[in-house]
Design an enzyme around this catalytic site. Structure first.
Site, short mmCIF file in Angstrom:
data_model
loop_
_atom_site.label_atom_id
_atom_site.label_comp_id
_atom_site.label_asym_id
_atom_site.label_seq_id
_atom_site.Cartn_x
_atom_site.Cartn_y
_atom_site.Cartn_z
N CYS A 1 -36.03 -3.23 -7.07
CA CYS A 1 -35.15 -2.16 -6.62
C CYS A 1 -33.69 -2.59 -6.73
CB CYS A 1 -35.47 -1.76 -5.19
SG CYS A 1 -34.45 -0.41 -4.57
N MET B 1 -39.03 5.76 -2.71
CA MET B 1 -38.44 6.00 -1.40
C MET B 1 -38.26 7.49 -1.14
SD MET B 1 -38.12 3.10 0.05
CE MET B 1 -37.05 3.50 1.42
N PRO C 1 -44.24 3.16 -6.00
CA PRO C 1 -43.60 3.35 -4.69
C PRO C 1 -42.25 4.01 -4.89
CG PRO C 1 -43.46 1.05 -5.38
CD PRO C 1 -44.31 1.76 -6.39
N HIS D 1 -41.23 -3.11 -14.52
CA HIS D 1 -40.41 -1.96 -14.92
C HIS D 1 -39.64 -2.41 -16.15
CE1 HIS D 1 -37.62 1.55 -13.58
NE2 HIS D 1 -37.61 1.40 -14.89
N ASN E 1 -44.36 -0.21 -16.15
CA ASN E 1 -43.73 0.90 -15.45
C ASN E 1 -42.42 1.23 -16.17
OD1 ASN E 1 -41.69 1.15 -12.55
ND2 ASN E 1 -43.00 2.77 -13.29
N GLY E 2 -42.05 2.51 -16.14
CA GLY E 2 -40.77 2.90 -16.70
C GLY E 2 -40.89 3.78 -17.92
N GLY E 3 -40.43 5.03 -17.81
CA GLY E 3 -40.38 5.92 -18.95
C GLY E 3 -41.70 6.51 -19.38
#
Length: 345
Positions: free
Chosen positions: A112, A31, A29, A183, A223-225
């Site tokens: 977030c 924004m 997701p 994340h 998640n992440g990178g």
């Protein structure tokens, strides 16, 4: 046999199969990015991956235009709704309102780090109060048959992720959560901007892998990178249940999403120009309903990234799609630039 076009092939896909292990690869997701037009585009490239909405706050769902905030094209399945909030009653009501839309998953944002999210006491700051998160997800689960999942960080501020993350997971698992998207960075709630929080805190993929080993009965997605399908495959091979792509899927969907269905043993891999032509009826329908071309084409700018003609494609869409009355002829003109460059290469 008559060859079906891309949307027709997607329509023929068995719905049960579409949701099977969809968490194996997902698009985060994001924004202002993963709106319904972006998701429709991404779905043309991958049948299998789970697509997430932009985060929608529970108060917005309750008090805002629900149809605009929650509506989507059926072709987007499997699709997950991400909610933001920290009030169990509000989140429960938002889930109840969203139920008729038939999302395949409801995800609670606990990751977030933006100032706006902190001021509302939700997002990453929730990792400081796992008992509150447990009450939130319990309230949400009571309102839907769809899986309720949690997206979080490995910790926030001065927390020790080695201690905080397993305790957070353990508390929410006791509340009935069996699916986590992690994340693999801390969130620093003071001193770093949201953009910096996506880049500066060091990645710790190994910690997420250890969480999967520690909680083998849970679905753990990382998640992440992750910037390529090759990297996603490697992480899956190391043991996580799923990998979530973020900005790479948005800026370079032609390389990160086309061919992704091979992760499920499928050979669905349309060429980028086929994806463009499959988008045309959708664009025409949007324009006929009073929409603007750039609302869709802004998500298509990276489709030919790294391919001949990519610059011309971006130039035409960037300069012409915002003009009053712009139509599909602009997209075809941009595609001609790509085809000419490919022919000359």
């Amino acid at each position: 046999m008559t060859k079906m076009n891309l949307p027709e092939r997607l329509a023929k896909m068995d719905e049960k199969d579409s949701n099977n292990d969809s968490f194996r690869l997902s698009v985060a997701p994001m924004m202002d990015w993963t709106d319904r037009h972006c998701r429709y585009l991404h779905r043309l490239m991958t049948r299998r991956a789970m697509l997430y909405t932009e985060m929608v706050t529970a108060p917005a769902v309750i008090h805002g235009p629900a149809a605009r905030l929650l509506g989507y094209d059926p072709a987007e399945h499997p699709v997950a709704l991400q909610l933001g909030g920290s009030d169990p009653r509000e989140l429960a009501k938002a889930v109840r309102i969203a139920a008729p839309w038939g999302y395949d998953e409801i995800n609670l944002n606990c990751g977030c780090p933006s100032d706006r999210v902190q001021s509302g006491c939700f997002g990453a700051v929730l990792m400081k109060d796992p008992d509150l998160v447990a009450r939130c997800v319990s309230a949400m689960q009571a309102e839907t048959a769809a899986p309720v999942t949690v997206k979080c960080r490995i910790g926030v501020d001065d927390q020790d992720p080695e201690q905080v993350l397993p305790a957070f997971i353990d508390r929410l698992a006791a509340a009935g959560i069996s699916h986590f998207v992690i994340h693999a960075r801390k969130a620093w709630l003071q001193g770093l901007s949201p953009k910096e929080n996506r880049e500066i805190p060091p990645l710790d993929h190994d910690l997420v892998l250890r969480m999967k080993a520690r909680f083998p009965e849970l679905t753990i997605c990382l998640n992440g990178g992750v910037t390529s399908l090759a990297a996603a495959r490697e992480l899956l091979a190391q043991g996580v249940d799923g990998v979530m792509l973020g900005r790479a899927a948005y800026h370079d969907p032609g390389h990160t999403l086309i061919g992704a269905d091979a992760l499920w043993g499928e050979d669905h891999a349309p060429a980028p120009d086929e994806v463009v032509r499959a988008m045309l009826p959708y664009i025409e329908s949007h324009l006929a309903a009073g929409g603007r071309l750039h609302q869709i084409t802004r998500h298509m700018l990276g489709l030919f990234h790294g391919r001949p003609g990519a610059r011309g494609w971006r130039q035409v869409l960037s300069s012409d799609a915002c003009r009053e009355g712009a139509g599909v002829d602009v997209v075809l003109k941009a595609l001609e630039r790509v085809e000419a460059a490919a022919a000359a290469a």
